[in-house]
Each structure stands twice: as C-alpha cells, then as structure tokens.
Design a protein around this motif. Structure first.
Motif, short mmCIF file in Angstrom:
data_model
loop_
_atom_site.label_atom_id
_atom_site.label_comp_id
_atom_site.label_asym_id
_atom_site.label_seq_id
_atom_site.Cartn_x
_atom_site.Cartn_y
_atom_site.Cartn_z
N GLY A 24 7.54 6.67 14.93
CA GLY A 24 8.75 5.89 14.72
C GLY A 24 9.29 5.36 16.03
O GLY A 24 8.61 5.35 17.04
N PRO A 25 10.53 4.90 16.03
CA PRO A 25 11.11 4.34 17.25
C PRO A 25 11.40 5.44 18.28
O PRO A 25 11.83 6.54 17.93
N SER A 26 11.13 5.11 19.51
CA SER A 26 11.37 6.04 20.61
C SER A 26 11.53 5.23 21.88
O SER A 26 11.38 4.01 21.87
N SER A 27 11.83 5.88 22.98
CA SER A 27 11.90 5.21 24.27
C SER A 27 10.92 5.88 25.21
O SER A 27 10.48 7.01 24.96
N LEU A 28 10.56 5.19 26.27
CA LEU A 28 9.65 5.78 27.25
C LEU A 28 10.30 7.02 27.88
O LEU A 28 9.63 8.02 28.13
N ARG A 29 11.60 6.99 28.08
CA ARG A 29 12.30 8.15 28.64
C ARG A 29 12.09 9.38 27.75
O ARG A 29 11.78 10.47 28.23
N ALA A 30 12.22 9.20 26.42
CA ALA A 30 12.02 10.31 25.48
C ALA A 30 10.55 10.75 25.46
O ALA A 30 10.26 11.95 25.39
N LEU A 31 9.63 9.78 25.52
CA LEU A 31 8.21 10.12 25.53
C LEU A 31 7.85 10.91 26.79
O LEU A 31 7.06 11.87 26.72
N LEU A 32 8.40 10.51 27.92
CA LEU A 32 8.13 11.24 29.16
C LEU A 32 8.62 12.69 29.06
O LEU A 32 7.96 13.61 29.55
N ARG A 33 9.74 12.89 28.41
CA ARG A 33 10.25 14.26 28.25
C ARG A 33 9.27 15.10 27.41
O ARG A 33 9.00 16.25 27.74
#
Length: 133
Positions: A24-33
């Motif tokens: 689903g929708p996410s941000s690179l910041r969240a993916l890096l975490r």
C-alpha cells in the motif's frame, strides 16, 4: 516487496530480501525505518550466535594441531544502536546522497513522497563509494 542492495561499480547484486509486511502507500522514510529494524534484528542474531560456545569439527582440530590455534577467539561485538538513532543515521546518509534509492527503476529523491508498494515492487538501494586520487 523485494529489496536489493548494490555497490556502485560492482557487478554483483548484494543481499536480496523479501519483505511481506509492507504493502500500500508508504514513504521512503517509513521504508527506511522497516529496513533499519530488519538490519538491527539480524545484527542482534549474529551477535548472539557469535557469543555461543562452538564445537570444533575434526578438520578444525587437525588445523589446530598444525597451527597451534584452536577455533576462533571470541571477540566482543559492540551493542547495536537503538532504532531511532540508527534510523536517523540512515535518513542522514540518504540526505547526504551516500546512497540512491530506486523503486521499480525510478529514482526516489524525496523521503516523504507517497510510494505505492505492491508484492512485486522492487526497491534497490545503491551505495555510492567516494573515489580518491
């Protein structure tokens, strides 16, 4: 989502990792975490394995007779940083362009853009190496 790591100038693709919890929708910041959490978990597992008592194989015993050294000496591995500190370092490294991120062959330049993640999505992290001379 499939995560690949690569080193610029190297033909070999590094580790390939499949993460199923991200869709689903996410941000690179969240993916890096999420990726940092995975790496911290892997490091903690490696750290505990290296602290375990190891049984020597017959080949290692023969090598020990020849060299005078038996097994590996245990070395103290430093404790991992906490998740927030490690995530902050990853964000800083991205901001300083120490690595590039591609999502399905499209370069991501903003940590907070909304990204659509599907099971077959491929995220590639390319680490850059400073050249000298």
């Amino acid at each position: 989502m499939i995560v690949e790591t690569a080193l610029l100038g190297s033909r070999a693709v590094g580790e390939e990792l499949t993460i199923s919890a991200v869709e689903g929708p996410s941000s690179l910041r969240a993916l890096l975490r999420i990726l940092v959490q995975h790496e911290l978990t892997a490091y903690a597992a490696h750290r505990s394995r290296s602290a375990m008592m190891r049984i020597l194989t017959p080949a290692e015993l023969v090598e020990g007779v020849e060299t005078g050294r038996y097994g590996r000496e245990a070395r103290a591995l430093p404790a991992p940083p906490n998740l927030d500190a490690a995530h902050a370092r990853a964000v800083e490294a991205f901001t300083d362009e120490l690595f590039f991120v591609f999502l399905d062959e499209v370069r991501i330049t903003d940590l907070d853009d909304t990204l659509t993640i599907e099971p077959h999505t491929r995220l590639r992290l390319v680490r850059l190496v400073a050249l000298t001379g």
